[in-house]
Design an enzyme around this catalytic site. Structure first.
Site, short mmCIF file in Angstrom:
data_model
loop_
_atom_site.label_atom_id
_atom_site.label_comp_id
_atom_site.label_asym_id
_atom_site.label_seq_id
_atom_site.Cartn_x
_atom_site.Cartn_y
_atom_site.Cartn_z
N GLU A 148 8.64 -7.18 -8.72
CA GLU A 148 8.09 -6.55 -7.52
C GLU A 148 8.16 -5.03 -7.60
O GLU A 148 7.92 -4.44 -8.64
CB GLU A 148 8.81 -7.10 -6.28
CG GLU A 148 8.75 -8.63 -6.26
CD GLU A 148 9.22 -9.25 -4.97
OE1 GLU A 148 8.66 -8.91 -3.92
OE2 GLU A 148 10.13 -10.09 -5.01
N ASP A 164 5.83 -13.79 3.39
CA ASP A 164 6.63 -13.47 2.21
C ASP A 164 8.07 -13.25 2.69
O ASP A 164 8.35 -13.28 3.90
CB ASP A 164 6.08 -12.23 1.49
CG ASP A 164 6.46 -12.24 0.00
OD1 ASP A 164 7.51 -12.81 -0.35
OD2 ASP A 164 5.71 -11.66 -0.81
#
Ligand SMILES: *[C@@H]1O[C@H](CO)[C@@H](O)[C@H](O)[C@H]1NC(C)=O
Ligand SMILES: *[C@@H]1O[C@H](CO)[C@@H](O)[C@H](O)[C@H]1NC(C)=O
Ligand SMILES: *[C@@H]1O[C@H](CO)[C@@H](O)[C@H](O)[C@H]1NC(C)=O
Ligand SMILES: *[C@@H]1O[C@H](CO)[C@@H](O)[C@H](O)[C@H]1NC(C)=O
Ligand SMILES: *[C@@H]1O[C@H](CO)[C@@H](O)[C@H](O)[C@H]1NC(C)=O
Ligand SMILES: *[C@@H]1O[C@H](CO)[C@@H](O)[C@H](O)[C@H]1NC(C)=O
Ligand SMILES: *[C@@H]1O[C@H](CO)[C@@H](O)[C@H](O)[C@H]1NC(C)=O
Ligand SMILES: *[C@@H]1O[C@H](CO)[C@@H](O)[C@H](O)[C@H]1NC(C)=O
Length: 632
Positions: free
Chosen positions: A519, A313
């Protein structure tokens, strides 16, 4: 003597002139350059010619803002990305994108071996970094449709819009199984139910093309003839199961539950030829996934035989250490040894990464075979997708970005993603609404805000407020376009009690909800409807018949308001095509959506998912009232 030597020199020059082309066309056959050679042979041929710096370059995915064509060339950088919101310029056109990406590619193509770089972008609900792209509902809404064919068509459209801008690799789909709506990424998950998430992996053949039945399972597939892109199943694994829904936290789970809940959608993705898998920021039973040798190498690569590449990521390896970036050498070492192939270094210094990796290989801390495994996987994907034959994008598809067909598709998805939670009081239904009411009120922060209805990961990483965000139709605009021309539509964002009482409205539509987030910024431990949403609901619904439309990335606390409303619709994060909401509200289509998540009563029940012993939902998964189309 002089004459003879002049003659010899001339002869030699002539020979040289003709020698080179002859030599090139007869003896310098290079397997990797031959599009007809088998991919395995091309990979082996190229690997044999590569130096260590050339190999290490392939492992790097740098942020576009950090590099230019010269840097890409000098360090052999294998991939460049647009992270959330990262575009060539604000309101960039498809041509701006293509020019930027071709610029980087020129750098790659002018290296010794000419290995093309692969350009990547987040495209999690349509090609969301691109201005004027079609923005589809976020996954939380798509799960509601239970329609894998629809999701596949969305994949086809997204691939085409990405390709139109020169992007060959998208970080989608997110196949997280969100088990706790307090998680800020919950809207990126199709469902809390693994079976629904598995069904929705149909987006992968939409993005990459259908895997031919001759392709061995586990081998990445991208149809190079058909404007497809490399897809990415993420985030491996257990991302949706963290403690209290805290982003990137620890998922504590038994093996049985891990393989029942979080792993199965990866089997489907791999079966459907997914080319890449992204690891999760989170930990699994205390082990950071970015350093999890057991799951990445032993399980994914050896046991399941996944042969695409594994990517981190965004700056994910930094977080292997308790203080992010504390010891980059340690991070690089752990990630490579765990079996990760491509490192999204993001804004980190590519020179540090190169120096560290070089040293780790020289000291044999990271064996050369590990580097070769990574490079070989990355090259396989690049060969499969035809990148060596077609490294440069063109402008031919520019008019596909945000085109009418794709917007119609998004509108269909919006219609099917709405869940009707309540319709009427005392046996009298409110929906579908009449188009010919004399005077109606539209209220709420989310009624006329394109940015709000798109949510996070739209143009900006965190999304943003406003109708100038991109091109689309707000819910208010859609209502205005749907009612009779004689209907007076009054829009008041936060009306007072008195305003509503004295307005003589036939009914009201109240659109409230969450403001955009992405997020960890979206983690919430109270899950309230943000102010002034609750006041708007009360001021309006206590004084006129009303339907509340909730725009949110997840179920919120609605118990205190639902009885006040005559009708209540969960619209999730519908995207640019607000017309889909009006289509169903006014009966041109019926409501069909079924909850793909449990609607909890109180936050202290969480986590609470289907099958749990303490299951006591306000609305259980699968719930959804229906209406019939009035136009049939
Ligand atoms: C790439 O290089 C070619 C030829 O070297 C040149 O014609 C073209 O303009 C370059 N493209 C970009 C976007 O820099
Ligand atoms: C593979 O697909 C082709 C074309 O779709 C079909 O004709 C063939 O029967 C399939 N073979 C197998 C073994 O399923
Ligand atoms: C999980 O969150 C808790 C509370 O914020 C924190 O103390 C802990 O370090 C986190 N764990 C991980 C693995 O991030
Ligand atoms: C950083 O990690 C490396 C690799 O494990 C280790 O050798 C080194 O001592 C660490 N440095 C510090 C300052 O802890
Ligand atoms: C990387 O390594 C090279 C060669 O060893 C050295 O010259 C350079 O200073 C190093 N760069 C950094 C940023 O450490
Ligand atoms: C958006 O894209 C459509 C389809 O290509 C095009 O017709 C339109 O002009 C574009 N709008 C803007 C503002 O760029
Ligand atoms: C309120 O609306 C109704 C129905 O349209 C109309 O008959 C009535 O005259 C209106 N009353 C006022 C005070 O405007
Ligand atoms: C929709 O139509 C069907 C068939 O005509 C009917 O049985 C059903 O009751 C209708 N549902 C609603 C909510 O009106």
């Amino acid at each position: 003597m002089a004459r003879i030597s002049t003659f010899l020199v001339v002869l030699l020059l002539l020979l040289l002139c003709f020698w080179t082309p002859i030599a090139e066309s007869t003896t310098e056959y290079v397997t990797y350059k031959d599009p007809k050679a088998p991919i395995g042979a091309r990979v082996r041929s190229l690997m044999k010619m590569m130096t260590l710096p050339e190999k290490i370059g392939q492992l790097i995915q740098a942020e576009r803002g950090q590099v230019n064509a010269d840097i890409v060339k000098q360090y052999f950088i294998g991939s460049v990305l647009s992270s959330g919101g990262s575009a060539p310029r604000p309101e960039a056109s498809p041509k701006d994108w293509v020019d930027m990406i071709n610029g980087f590619q020129n750098g790659s193509l002018s290296t010794r071996l000419g290995i093309p770089m692969l350009y990547a972008s987040d495209a999690v609900h349509g090609h969301n970094n691109a201005y004027n792209a079609t923005i589809f509902p976020h996954n939380v809404g798509l799960g509601v449709t239970r329609d894998p064919d629809l999701v596949k068509r969305i994949g086809v459209a997204t691939a085409l819009e990405a390709r139109a801008t020169g992007v060959g690799y998208v970080f989608a789909p997110c196949i997280a199984v969100c088990r706790d709506p307090r998680w800020g990424k919950c809207y990126e998950s199709y469902s809390e139910d693994a079976e629904i998430v598995r069904m929705m992996t149909e987006i992968i053949p939409g993005l990459q093309g259908d895997v031919p039945n001759t392709t061995r399972k586990g081998v990445p597939f991208v149809n190079k003839k058909d404007n497809k892109v490399v897809a990415c199943a993420k985030h491996f694994v257990g991302d949706g199961g963290t403690f209290e829904g805290i982003d990137g936290n620890n998922t504590v789970i038994s093996n049985q539950d891990l393989f029942r809940i979080h792993v199965p959608a990866y089997w489907d993705s791999i079966y459907k030829g997914v080319s890449t898998i992204m690891v999760s920021f989170s930990s699994l039973n205390g082990v950071k996934m970015h350093a999890n040798y057991h799951m990445v190498t032993r399980y994914l690569k050896q046991r399941v035989k996944f042969r695409g590449f594994v990517i981190t990521d965004f700056q994910g390896i930094d977080k292997i250490t308790p203080i992010p970036g504390e010891n980059y050498t340690y991070s690089v070492q752990e990630a490579l040894l765990a079996g990760i192939d491509m490192i999204m270094i993001g804004y980190n210094n590519y020179i540090d990464f190169i120096n560290i990796t070089t040293k780790l290989v020289e000291q044999n801390v990271v064996p050369m075979s590990r580097i070769d495994d990574a490079v070989q996987r990355i090259l396989r994907v690049k060969f499969t997708m035809g990148l060596f034959e077609n490294p440069l994008a063109n402008y031919n598809l520019a008019d596909k970005v945000g085109c009418k067909e794709h917007r119609e598709l998004a509108r269909e998805a919006v219609r099917k993603s709405l869940v009707l939670l309540r319709n009427g009081k005392g046996g009298e239904t409110l929906l579908p609404l009449h188009k010919n009411a004399p005077k109606i009120l539209v209220a709420g922060t989310h009624a006329d805000n394109l940015g709000y209805q798109c949510g996070g990961w739209t143009i900006d990483w965190q999304g943003r407020s406003g109708n100038d965000l991109t091109v689309g139709t707000t819910i208010l605009q859609a209502i205005r376009a749907t009612v009779d021309s004689s209907t007076d539509v009054t829009y008041e964002e936060n009306p007072t009690d008195d305003f509503v009482k004295s307005g003589n409205f036939t009914y009201a539509v109240v659109v409230v909800g969450e403001r955009p987030y992405a997020e960890y910024m979206g983690d919430s431990n109270n899950l309230f409807i943000p102010a002034p949403g609750p006041d708007t609901i009360i001021n309006v619904c206590e004084n006129v018949k009303c339907v509340v439309i909730l725009v949110s990335g997840r179920p919120l606390v609605i118990g205190p308001y639902i009885a006040t409303a005559d009708a209540f619709v969960a619209a999730w994060l519908p995207g640019t095509e607000g017309q889909g909401v009006a289509d169903v509200l006014f009966g041109d289509y019926g409501f069909t959506g079924k909850l793909a998540r449990t609607w909890f009563r109180r936050v202290d029940q969480l986590p609470m998912n289907i099958g749990d012993p303490h299951y006591d939902a306000l609305f259980p998964i699968g719930y959804g009232l229906t209406t019939n189309s009035t136009s049939q």
